[in-house]
Design a protein around this motif. Structure first.
Motif: not given
Length: 402
Positions: A270-275, A345-346, A384-389
């Motif tokens: 996710t490369g920092g998308l959560v933070s 993430a592909g 990536r968005q699904h992983s964050v949520s």
């Protein structure tokens, strides 16, 4: 309120500009329980604007026209609308004075023609304030119809839509709107779980809008139905899934604050998308301590103390690695709660054993680490968005269980 939206601008048809205003309008109308029945995208041509407006007025209560309110040669919306409705164009001294004062503050002298063009308004129109730009919006009551003119730039369109137009229309509505954000469910599962409410109250209109890991549920309730009873049913049906805050990130911040906890994330795919989701919210610094983007195995080892032997045996995308990342993050940086994510993430990098979309998510509190194996579908961005949520919701539920 049956609504048709007209978006003017040749750049929208050439693919040069994404029509994000349509997305903003559609989401807002769904939230309010109104009906955006259709839309048109047309070039800046006077005759086409007139024809499209008059056709839309035949079957809609409200027509919103977006764009063409500036002072350049292609900004023709005001005059086209006035001509279609056989109304006069007037000049507002109020607008002119405000424009002159604005330009004086910036030590600029506007041209007379620019001031004249920007000061135009259609007779009988109510002006809509523009808090982020210079072009006023206008709303015209024409018999039983309403015609609203809004600026095209998204930075001007969205505030005017929310602060001016919605507030004006909302004061006249004859129903109550309930809106919920449901976490961790699909659109079909939310609709299925709403079936008992639908059966008991068939007069209610339901709306479902899915996003990665979330479903926005809206209920349009007629005045003859007791709203509190419907609220009880919704909260009973979705005891754990309804968010108390507008987003998962805000919910995490609220829960962490209530316990005086700090948060950190360790992210690979996710490369920092959560933070990023958390720090996008003002005031998050009292909760968020930091983040480690440990994309490579070397960084997982160096910054999170994930053993090289573990990485060699199980691989970076594994239950064991996610657990070790969370454990290392918690122990090394002394935070109370957080998230660790590792996955594929592909579009490349998958195999028969570990396919694209495979993600391991670890969430932790001071006393426990929980790891979930997930397989998400979609392109790289969607995974990536699904992983964050999913990670934020996983942590939310873990905190609430304590």
């Amino acid at each position: 309120m049956k609504t048709h939206a007209i978006f003017t601008g040749s750049e929208l048809l050439s693919g040069q500009t994404l029509n994000s205003n349509l997305i903003t309008l559609g989401m807002k109308w769904n939230e309010m329980g109104w009906r955006l029945e259709s839309s048109s995208t047309i070039p800046d041509e006077t005759q086409l604007i007139k024809k499209t407006l008059l056709t839309a007025m035949e079957n809609h209560e409200l027509v919103i026209i977006c764009g063409g309110l500036g002072a350049t040669s292609d900004d023709i919306t005001r005059r086209a609308v006035a001509d279609a409705l056989k109304l006069k164009i007037n000049y507002s001294e109020k607008i002119r004075t405000e424009l002159e004062e604005f330009m004086a503050q910036r030590q600029r002298t506007p041209q007379e023609q620019w001031l004249k063009n920007q000061s135009e308004h259609i007779e009988s129109a109510k002006l809509l304030n523009n808090s982020t730009g210079l072009a006023y919006g206008q709303i015209i009551k024409y018999g039983s119809k309403l015609i609203a003119l809004l600026p095209g730039p998204p930075s001007e369109f969205s505030p005017m839509l929310n602060d001016e137009l919605v507030a004006l229309i909302n004061s006249k509505k004859s129903f109550t709107q309930l809106n919920y954000i449901i976490a961790g469910e699909t659109e079909s599962s939310v609709e299925r779980r709403c079936s008992p409410i639908k059966e008991e109250y068939p007069q209610i209109d339901f709306g479902f809008c899915a996003q990665p890991g979330l479903v926005k549920l809206s209920l349009r309730i007629p005045q003859n139905i007791e709203v509190q009873e419907v609220e009880k049913l919704c909260k009973s049906n979705f005891k754990q899934e309804i968010l108390n805050k507008p987003s998962l990130a805000e919910e995490i911040l609220h829960l962490a604050r209530s316990k005086k906890w700090t948060f950190a994330s360790a992210e690979s795919c996710t490369g920092g998308l959560v933070s990023s989701a958390l720090t996008a919210i003002p005031g998050s610094s009292d909760v968020v301590s930091g983040a480690i983007v440990s994309y490579s195995c070397d960084w997982k080892n160096l910054h999170l103390k994930v053993k090289k032997s573990l990485l060699k045996k199980f691989g970076a995308v594994s239950h064991e690695c996610a657990y070790a990342m969370a454990e290392g993050l918690r122990n090394k940086y002394k935070v109370d709660c957080g998230i660790a994510i590792t996955g594929i993430a592909g579009p490349d990098g998958g195999s028969e054993e570990k396919q694209v979309g495979l993600v391991y998510i670890a969430s932790f509190t001071p006393t426990a680490i929980k790891v979930e194996k997930c397989v998400f579908r979609g392109d790289r961005n969607m995974i990536r968005q699904h992983s964050v949520s999913h990670s934020l919701n996983q942590l939310r539920l873990q905190i609430k269980q304590k």
